[in-house]
Design a protein around this motif. Structure first.
Motif, PDB file in Angstrom:
ATOM      1  N   UNK A   1      20.793  35.649 -46.233  1.00 51.09           N
ATOM      2  CA  UNK A   1      19.877  36.782 -46.331  1.00 51.09           C
ATOM      3  C   UNK A   1      18.697  36.598 -45.378  1.00 51.09           C
ATOM      4  N   UNK A   2      18.218  35.380 -45.271  1.00 51.39           N
ATOM      5  CA  UNK A   2      17.075  35.118 -44.399  1.00 51.39           C
ATOM      6  C   UNK A   2      17.444  35.329 -42.941  1.00 51.39           C
TER       7      UNK A   2
ATOM      8  N   UNK B   1      16.942  20.797 -44.883  1.00 54.32           N
ATOM      9  CA  UNK B   1      17.602  20.057 -45.946  1.00 54.32           C
ATOM     10  C   UNK B   1      19.103  20.400 -46.002  1.00 54.32           C
TER      11      UNK B   1
ATOM     12  N   UNK C   1      10.344  30.265 -45.202  1.00 53.75           N
ATOM     13  CA  UNK C   1      11.418  29.965 -46.140  1.00 53.75           C
ATOM     14  C   UNK C   1      12.564  29.252 -45.427  1.00 53.75           C
TER      15      UNK C   1
ATOM     16  N   UNK D   1      28.004  23.146 -48.534  1.00 55.51           N
ATOM     17  CA  UNK D   1      28.642  23.239 -49.844  1.00 55.51           C
ATOM     18  C   UNK D   1      27.619  23.505 -50.945  1.00 55.51           C
ATOM     19  N   UNK D   2      26.677  24.343 -50.606  1.00 56.53           N
ATOM     20  CA  UNK D   2      25.687  24.776 -51.581  1.00 56.53           C
ATOM     21  C   UNK D   2      25.694  26.295 -51.536  1.00 56.53           C
ATOM     22  N   UNK D   3      26.624  26.865 -52.247  1.00 54.16           N
ATOM     23  CA  UNK D   3      26.856  28.303 -52.139  1.00 54.16           C
ATOM     24  C   UNK D   3      25.594  29.109 -52.399  1.00 54.16           C
ATOM     25  N   UNK D   4      24.880  28.712 -53.418  1.00 50.33           N
ATOM     26  CA  UNK D   4      23.699  29.478 -53.811  1.00 50.33           C
ATOM     27  C   UNK D   4      22.666  29.512 -52.697  1.00 50.33           C
ATOM     28  N   UNK D   5      22.343  28.334 -52.191  1.00 49.14           N
ATOM     29  CA  UNK D   5      21.356  28.275 -51.126  1.00 49.14           C
ATOM     30  C   UNK D   5      21.900  28.900 -49.855  1.00 49.14           C
TER      31      UNK D   5
ATOM     32  N   UNK E   1      21.142  32.470 -49.880  1.00 52.24           N
ATOM     33  CA  UNK E   1      19.745  32.730 -49.535  1.00 52.24           C
ATOM     34  C   UNK E   1      19.564  32.663 -48.027  1.00 52.24           C
TER      35      UNK E   1
ATOM     36  N   UNK F   1      11.836  25.778 -44.899  1.00 48.77           N
ATOM     37  CA  UNK F   1      11.923  25.014 -46.142  1.00 48.77           C
ATOM     38  C   UNK F   1      13.379  24.690 -46.491  1.00 48.77           C
ATOM     39  N   UNK F   2      14.254  25.652 -46.315  1.00 47.70           N
ATOM     40  CA  UNK F   2      15.624  25.494 -46.803  1.00 47.70           C
ATOM     41  C   UNK F   2      16.586  24.861 -45.794  1.00 47.70           C
TER      42      UNK F   2
END
Lengths: 230, 230
Positions: free
Chosen positions: B157-158, B95, B88, B147-151, B154, B91-92
DNA sequence: GCACGCATCATTGTATACAATCATGTCGGC
DNA sequence: GCCGACATGATTGTATACAATGATGCGTGC
């Protein structure tokens, strides 16, 4: 069969949290609604201890917003959050759909078809809320089939928030949830066509995203509008 | 300056949760450690109500594992989970690093450099735990800058779970945390070179991943091994 | 008549008390 | 001597009581 097995003794707090979660997903609880502790406790016949635990759980996945000394409210995702949620979904879900197409067993496909049927039935029964919830459940199912628990959990959280976003920013009044997209996805997954599943999921999400009105709604006008629609 | 502002009145539970979280990140609390409610309550001079709230919060981000009627334990990610977490991340994060390179302001770069310096200092002081925690913090900073709070949430947490994974499965004894990788990343971000930032992050994560022993350790032998190392 | 300040009330935050469950150690039987 | 059942203790699960904070409404003063 559900998210948590009965045998492990789910705990009262989870039951309450699940009920509230379903109510939110079915748009029976509108964004901004105050969730008083005593009120909920009385409804479920549990003490505030349990309610508090449930609300904290929901707050953690951003379904409710807890303001200190004020209380818990059904969350109202901002436009910015709405955009981020769908961007994140468009990043995660297509790849997950591909993976699901690779891993799916016949039983998995049966499950998906069952859920599509339920969704269709709910729509036929004019139960828009239930149809909406099942529609989200379908995406979660796919993530589960993909056998990537960690990412599936993220997607689950994103779909939960999507439900709130749809409640706030949905534009197209009728003709929602064209389940034909879901049907096509299942066929791609059933035949193990990863490429097609990925592309179908991508375009499905773009469709969804474009059916929202995320252009320039005033960030703060929400409370006013909310009062009016009550 | 931290995750939560002081002005909003953080709440005692968050303080406890943060302390425990830091301790876990710094490998001062080993995976599998029992976290008794009374014990923690006495340490922080708060009631079990607070401790319970803190533990539930940590459980939700899978840093601790709460077993009904048994108690809370520092989580022990399985091999499968470990693999998923790094997949994960791969993947994240690349980017996100690209996005950070696009959005970074000079102040952002200063912050990153500051954190690298702190990390280096901690390493010089032979404070391996602190260096490890700051190393993770660096990744979180990048996600914030993107500036991608949501990601970013995540990724946070990872990374938390990565800390547990490193505690359990780290192979290379010495020469860990080549902060040179972080340094290169900062330079790519500072110059706004998105392509390079993305690629550097990707290879950095692959390095990290390959430094773990995720091949075939027995899933269940953990408890035994844990007892022995105590 | 309007605005400010205060008192009252409702609601949440925290601590403690009680109940339920699990772990441990002892005793008895085989 | 070993195994199992039971009793005891420790720990967690839940409910309730108390404290603190915010919201509401009234009254007074301008």
């Amino acid at each position: 069969m559900n998210t948590v097995e009965k045998t492990t003794s789910k705990g009262a707090a989870d039951t309450v949290a699940d009920s509230l979660s379903v109510a939110i997903h079915e748009h029976r609880l509108a964004p901004g609604t105050k969730l008083g502790e005593d009120e909920i406790g009385e409804i479920f016949s549990v003490s505030r201890t349990i309610v508090r635990s449930a609300l904290q759980s929901l707050a953690h996945q951003q379904l409710v917003d807890i303001q200190r000394n004020k209380g818990a409210f059904v969350a109202r995702p901002s436009l910015r959050e709405a955009r981020e949620v769908f961007e994140a979904r468009e990043l995660l879900e297509p790849r997950t759909a591909r993976s699901a197409a690779m891993h799916a067993t016949p039983e998995d496909v049966d499950l998906l078809n069952l859920h599509i049927r339920e969704e269709h039935d709910a729509l036929a029964a004019a139960d828009r809320g239930k149809a909406l919830r099942l529609s989200g459940q379908f995406h979660i199912d796919i993530a589960r089939i993909a056998d990537q628990t960690t990412i599936a959990a993220f997607i689950e959280a994103l779909i939960a928030r999507s439900s709130l976003i749809i409640a706030l920013y949905w534009r197209r009044q009728a003709a929602l949830c064209e389940s034909v997209a879901h049907h096509d996805l299942v066929s791609a997954i059933a035949t193990g066509d990863g490429d097609r599943a990925e592309e179908l999921m991508r375009s499905h999400l773009v469709d969804l995203h474009s059916a929202l009105d995320l252009r320039d709604a005033p960030e703060t006008a929400g409370s006013l509008r909310d009062v009016l629609q009550l």
